[in-house]
Design an enzyme around this catalytic site. Structure first.
Site, PDB file in Angstrom:
ATOM      1  N   HIS A  43       0.861  -1.189   0.000  1.00  0.00           N
ATOM      2  CA  HIS A  43       0.000   0.000   0.000  1.00  0.00           C
ATOM      3  C   HIS A  43       0.893   1.234   0.000  1.00  0.00           C
ATOM      4  O   HIS A  43       1.525   1.552   1.003  1.00  0.00           O
ATOM      5  CB  HIS A  43      -0.923  -0.009   1.220  1.00  0.00           C
ATOM      6  CG  HIS A  43      -1.759   1.228   1.307  1.00  0.00           C
ATOM      7  ND1 HIS A  43      -2.739   1.509   0.388  1.00  0.00           N
ATOM      8  CD2 HIS A  43      -1.743   2.275   2.174  1.00  0.00           C
ATOM      9  CE1 HIS A  43      -3.300   2.667   0.702  1.00  0.00           C
ATOM     10  NE2 HIS A  43      -2.718   3.164   1.770  1.00  0.00           N
ATOM     11  N   ASP A  45       1.159   5.005  -0.284  1.00  0.00           N
ATOM     12  CA  ASP A  45       0.521   6.333  -0.247  1.00  0.00           C
ATOM     13  C   ASP A  45       1.302   7.317  -1.103  1.00  0.00           C
ATOM     14  O   ASP A  45       2.516   7.443  -0.934  1.00  0.00           O
ATOM     15  CB  ASP A  45       0.494   6.855   1.193  1.00  0.00           C
ATOM     16  CG  ASP A  45      -0.415   6.037   2.087  1.00  0.00           C
ATOM     17  OD1 ASP A  45      -1.588   5.865   1.721  1.00  0.00           O
ATOM     18  OD2 ASP A  45       0.054   5.570   3.149  1.00  0.00           O
ATOM     19  N   ASP A 167      -7.666   1.663   2.082  1.00  0.00           N
ATOM     20  CA  ASP A 167      -7.309   2.536   3.204  1.00  0.00           C
ATOM     21  C   ASP A 167      -8.212   3.753   3.421  1.00  0.00           C
ATOM     22  O   ASP A 167      -8.265   4.268   4.527  1.00  0.00           O
ATOM     23  CB  ASP A 167      -5.844   2.986   3.066  1.00  0.00           C
ATOM     24  CG  ASP A 167      -5.269   3.540   4.368  1.00  0.00           C
ATOM     25  OD1 ASP A 167      -5.803   3.197   5.436  1.00  0.00           O
ATOM     26  OD2 ASP A 167      -4.288   4.299   4.313  1.00  0.00           O
ATOM     27  N   HIS A 414      -5.880   9.787  -0.411  1.00  0.00           N
ATOM     28  CA  HIS A 414      -6.578   9.755   0.880  1.00  0.00           C
ATOM     29  C   HIS A 414      -5.734  10.270   2.058  1.00  0.00           C
ATOM     30  O   HIS A 414      -6.178  10.169   3.205  1.00  0.00           O
ATOM     31  CB  HIS A 414      -7.120   8.345   1.163  1.00  0.00           C
ATOM     32  CG  HIS A 414      -6.073   7.282   1.193  1.00  0.00           C
ATOM     33  ND1 HIS A 414      -5.704   6.585   0.064  1.00  0.00           N
ATOM     34  CD2 HIS A 414      -5.296   6.818   2.187  1.00  0.00           C
ATOM     35  CE1 HIS A 414      -4.756   5.719   0.385  1.00  0.00           C
ATOM     36  NE2 HIS A 414      -4.480   5.841   1.670  1.00  0.00           N
TER      37      HIS A 414
HETATM   38 ZN   LIG Z   1      -3.039   4.939   2.781  1.00  0.00          ZN
END
Ligand SMILES: [Zn+2]
Length: 1001
Positions: A43, A45, A167, A414
């Protein structure tokens, strides 16, 4: 340069290899066993604790050991070694950056891995966008950017089949609807309310069909699954370099030998997890944030896990483990041919425990949220003008428009638009937007020059009533461009330093104007550097669709002093012919609003919540978790900020109340423009003082006589309206632990309450949190400043400062009071005007005279298109590829909103644009990556299948299309809430810029 590299790589691949990817590549599983799909994933970001660049390169390890380039390097090596291994990649912003840096050998390898389904794209947006704080326009753009990049390069094997929002902190109905329109077969997410999750686990309802649009019927349905462990691996089975779990030690001679223990534990967890799901397949997310920098660690241990768990089968154990992907897991669910439960509401707000409602981020970093919305507005302007004037250098990637596409894509992440990133990362996001805006302004300038205008100056500080060109020029021309596909007459406000002006419209006629003194609170804004003392206000009447008008403005010293707003003593009523406002003499606040037949008592004021948290950073117990970037945790009821003074400013065009308050860091202007159906409330909040060590969350609350009981309405990403009920959720029983924070919902564009006679609607210029905590009440959170980290990872209190003090934020609400029956046509129209506001640009005109302005030689206006019907919105007009346009048309209304405007409507694309003659179109999916005819989504039976009313859009053949649309390929029918996406061939009198000559080799 990279184009050539890619071309060479493609040549190296000339020997065609069979493409077997996606569902064709899925392991079958075993019928009589529990099949465990191990999904290796990372994941990543695109900015959070580190900036997107720092994450890519792995810089600043002291903040977080995370480097995306190493992840992809490492994963590719591992995949090459073993055809059984699978990996998914999600964030196209990272993937594409990495890919462009690879040598041709690696590019060829990656293409093979994609074509063989061993590396699969999931999600595929430029970022994994947030859902609570985003506008649908920006979501569609950012998803299209990512998915088009993948499809254009990898073809069918590059199509993400599964939406992957593991997420984001809560999930909206409109996001699910958009995913359905983009052609996704299914959708998995990680976070839902802890209590809803518990119930769903007990009832095996973690997986369902989301009926995400009542207007679009089956087209808006999407299979949706909540993941068991958010997106983490089972406890004890995290094998990353960043984890502390023990590896599988399988040498029996060792005293640390742990295979039996590891396998027992994994099997037990699998069986426990399976109890919450309906089929004999479960998915395990084997990865976490920025995992797989040393991919071999994960894969080596998963190899062993697979080997030793499956070895138990010979002893009768019925658990079967294998490498898989989310799409293969989805396929196994589909193959089960079950009838699934449904959901029709949404997953907002998200609570991770009874005292942690993630509704603070709906408002966190309001200036950033406002700037992102404004940048969406400008990106649309930039795309339209460069397409209409054919000035975008489509042979270049990136071109000047692309930079803003990228910056907007990253800002929808996000941890970006949510305001949940560290301060230095927030600064980086804003800088990206600012630089990309400069780039797009260059492109717009070229387009406007081609339309015949002089070089334009843009004023990027109008939010502080600053514009150097208009302050410093004697004479100047203001150009007002309208990005809407219909004529509008917006009010323009231009900061000026003089005391009298005349304005001439494109016909040389004088335009009525008013000078409105800039409020003292704005003049004294920290860091403001301007000589402007007033705003010159006028109405830009009948701006043509996708067109502009120029206004010649010159000082008129000593002339009409009546132009200046006049101060009136006492408590005055304000009326503009449509709306009348009265003050409450007791409180000095707004007290009553009359508009048409509606006449209601409305009291509006600022208030603030004291949030939990201690500036000393002391320990806390759960119910007292500090309010922070993610969560809103107030100590109790909001406290009133009393109005201290009010001044009435009168004038022919605009009338205002100017309020000050007992807390001098709050001020407000309430204004009525001539003949408009709304009141504009311009709020300014900050610097919020926290020297007292107290976190403060500032709201604007409207209390009215409207009998709204416990019901209110908020928009879903700016499109569908969601009915909300206080202390209630539609699909489960809410245990009310947080009576304020648990009733906050995301507001992206509007919130309203109503009864049989009256509706109060408030439109916002950015995303905010909002609620109705009592009948007749409605509130929006404007700004917040906290003193302690809320312990969800960001590691900082939300404490924005600028110029050495707390950040000041200025924004607008449009307040509409009406008969409920008239409300949809008002709020749909006004919301569109709010998010696609006119674009101002300026040119000094020191040598211009009124006579010269009136001459035929000067270009003063331009019309880009024929007006579209009132219920149709031109959502997208941009260059698609050289000599192709991308056009999206949208029906703005829901089916039940308006007797006339909710009807299906036809648009003819022929002769629609003045500089672009559309000759043929092909319909594409919403993400504009592939033709609609190539999209065949999996069908899912559910408990409400075939129970939708007939007038709802069902399967493709049931869509209403007018007879005109059946006979003419350029006639398009739009049903309520439908967005249709077209790639168009066209002719234009303007030639595209030609590519530079290729150097001969
Ligand atoms: Zn995230």
């Amino acid at each position: 340069m990279w184009l050539r590299v890619l071309a060479m790589a493609a040549a190296a691949l000339a020997a065609p290899r069979e493409q077997i990817c996606g569902y064709d590549k899925c392991p079958a599983g075993k019928q009589d066993m529990l099949n465990v799909h191990l999904v290796p994933h990372t994941h990543d970001d695109v900015g959070w604790l580190k900036t997107v660049d720092q994450y890519f390169y792995g810089a600043k390890s002291e903040i977080q050991r995370a480097g995306v380039q190493y992840i992809l390097d490492s994963v590719i090596q591992e995949l090459v070694k073993d055809p059984e291994k699978r990996f998914i990649y999600v964030e196209t912003a990272f993937f594409w950056r990495w890919y462009l840096q690879q040598d041709e050998q690696t590019i060829a390898t990656v293409e093979n891995l994609v074509n063989e389904g061993r590396l699969e794209f999931i999600g595929g947006g430029w970022s994994m966008n947030d859902e609570a704080c985003v506008h649908y326009n920006a979501v569609i753009d950012q998803m299209s950017l990512g998915m088009r990049t993948l499809f254009d390069h990898f073809g069918p094997c590059g199509i993400p089949r599964v939406a992957w929002q593991i997420d984001p902190f809560g999930h909206t109905k409109e996001q699910a609807n958009m995913f359905a329109q983009m052609g996704f077969d299914g959708y998995f997410f990680g976070r839902l309310d802890y209590d809803d999750k518990k119930r769903r686990m007990n009832a095996s309802e973690m997986e369902m069909v989301w009926l995400a649009s009542q207007d679009l019927g089956e087209t808006g349905e999407i299979f949706t699954g909540a993941l068991y462990n958010i997106y983490a691996p089972p406890p004890g089975h995290c094998y990353d370099v960043n984890c502390n779990d023990q590896p599988i030690m399988d040498d029996k001679r060792l005293k640390d030998y742990n295979v039996d223990e590891k396998v027992d534990d994994f099997i037990a967890y699998s069986k426990k997890q399976a109890k919450s799901f309906k089929t004999n397949h479960i998915v395990m997310t084997m990865g976490e944030d920025f995992h797989y920098q040393d991919a071999g660690m994960w894969f080596k241990n998963m190899d062993k896990l697979i080997k030793y768990v499956n070895a138990r089968q010979s002893g009768g154990e019925k658990v079967n483990v294998f490498y898989s992907t989310p799409s293969c897991y989805l396929k196994s669910l589909h193959d089960a041919k079950l009838v699934w439960p449904t959901v029709e509401d949404d997953f907002m707000p998200y609570a991770s425990d009874p005292w942690a409602y993630w509704s603070g981020y709906f408002t966190s970093r309001p200036a950033q949220k406002g700037y992102i919305r404004k940048s969406n507005n400008f990106l649309q302007v930039c795309k339209q003008l460069t397409a209409m004037m054919q000035t975008e250098r489509t042979y270049e990637t990136p071109n000047r428009v692309d930079y803003l596409r990228y910056a907007m894509g990253v800002n929808q992440h996000h941890d970006a638009v949510t305001g949940t990133e560290k301060q230095h990362v927030a600064n980086d996001y804003i800088q990206r937007l600012s630089e990309a805006t400069d780039s797009c302004q260059g492109a717009v300038n070229d387009a406007l020059t081609r339309a015949g205008l002089p070089v334009q100056t843009f004023c990027n500080h109008l939010n502080t009533s600053v514009c150097h060109v208009t302050e410093q020029s004697g004479k100047f021309v203001a150009y007002v461009y309208n990005p809407l596909s219909r004529s509008v007459s917006p009010w323009v406000r231009i900061p000026v330093a003089g005391d009298a002006y005349t304005i001439l419209d494109p016909e040389g006629q004088a335009v009525a104007s008013q000078l409105s003194p800039i409020p003292a609170e704005v003049l004294s804004l920290p860091g403001r550097n301007s000589s402007a003392v007033a705003e010159l206000v006028f109405q830009a009447s009948d701006l043509p669709p996708l067109g502009f008008k120029g206004y010649f403005i010159q000082p008129a010293p000593g002339a009409a002093t009546s132009q200046v707003s006049t101060e009136r003593p006492g408590l005055q009523s304000l009326s503009n012919g449509h709306v009348t406002l009265d003050l409450d003499p007791e409180t000095l606040r707004l007290g009553r609003v009359r508009a048409g037949k509606a006449d209601i008592q409305i009291n509006q004021t600022f208030m603030w919540y004291e949030g939990y948290g201690n500036a000393s950073g002391s320990k806390w117990e759960r119910p007292q978790r500090p309010t922070g970037a993610y969560i809103f945790n107030p100590k109790g009821e909001a406290q009133v900020i009393e109005a201290k003074s009010v001044v009435t400013l009168d004038g022919a065009l605009v009338k205002e109340y100017r309020h000050t308050f007992d807390m001098d860091w709050v001020s407000q202007v309430t204004r009525l423009y001539k003949d408009e159906p709304f009141a504009e409330v311009e709020w300014m909040v900050g610097p919020i003082p926290t020297e007292d060590g107290v976190a403060k969350e500032v709201i604007s609350r409207f209390s009215s006589a409207i009998n709204s009981t416990d019901t209110f309405y908020t928009d879903s990403n700016g499109r569908q309206m969601m009915k909300r009920r206080r202390n209630h959720r539609d699909t489960w029983t809410l245990n009310v632990t947080e009576p304020v924070a648990g009733n906050y919902f995301p507001v992206n564009s509007r919130i309203f309450i109503k009864d049989a006679d009256s509706q109060l609607t408030v439109l916002t210029d950015r995303s905010q949190g909002g609620s109705s905590l009592a009948s007749g009440q409605l509130e929006l959170m404007l700004h917040r400043r906290t003193v302690q980290d809320d312990a969800f990872g960001v590691g900082e209190p939300l404490n924005e400062t600028e110029f050495g003090v707390g950040l000041v934020v200025r924004g607008r609400h449009w307040v509409v009071v009406s008969d409920p029956a008239d409300a949809p046509k008002l709020h749909r129209d006004l919301a569109e005007q709010m998010f696609m506001a006119p674009q101002l640009s300026f040119a000094a005109a020191d040598f211009m005279t009124p006579e010269m302005w009136s001459s035929a030689k000067v270009i003063k206006q331009f019309t880009g298109m024929q007006p579209l019907p009132a219920n149709v919105h031109l959502l997208t007009l941009e260059m698609y590829k050289p000599n192709q346009l991308l056009i999206r048309l949208e029906h703005q209304f829901q089916a039940d909103e308006d007797p006339t405007l909710s009807k299906p409507v036809d648009v003819n694309l022929k002769d629609l644009f003045t500089t672009l003659n559309v000759t043929s179109v092909e319909e594409f999916g919403l993400s504009a990556d592939r033709p609609l005819k190539d999209i065949n989504r999996l069908h899912w039976d559910h408990v409400q299948s075939n129970r939708l009313p007939k007038n709802f859009r069902g399967a493709a053949h049931e869509v209403y299309r007018s007879t005109g649309a059946e006979h003419d390929p350029l006639t398009v029918t739009l049903n309520p809430m439908e967005i249709r996406t077209f790639v168009a061939s066209y002719q234009s009198p303007y030639p595209l810029p030609t590519p530079p000559a290729q150097p001969t080799e």
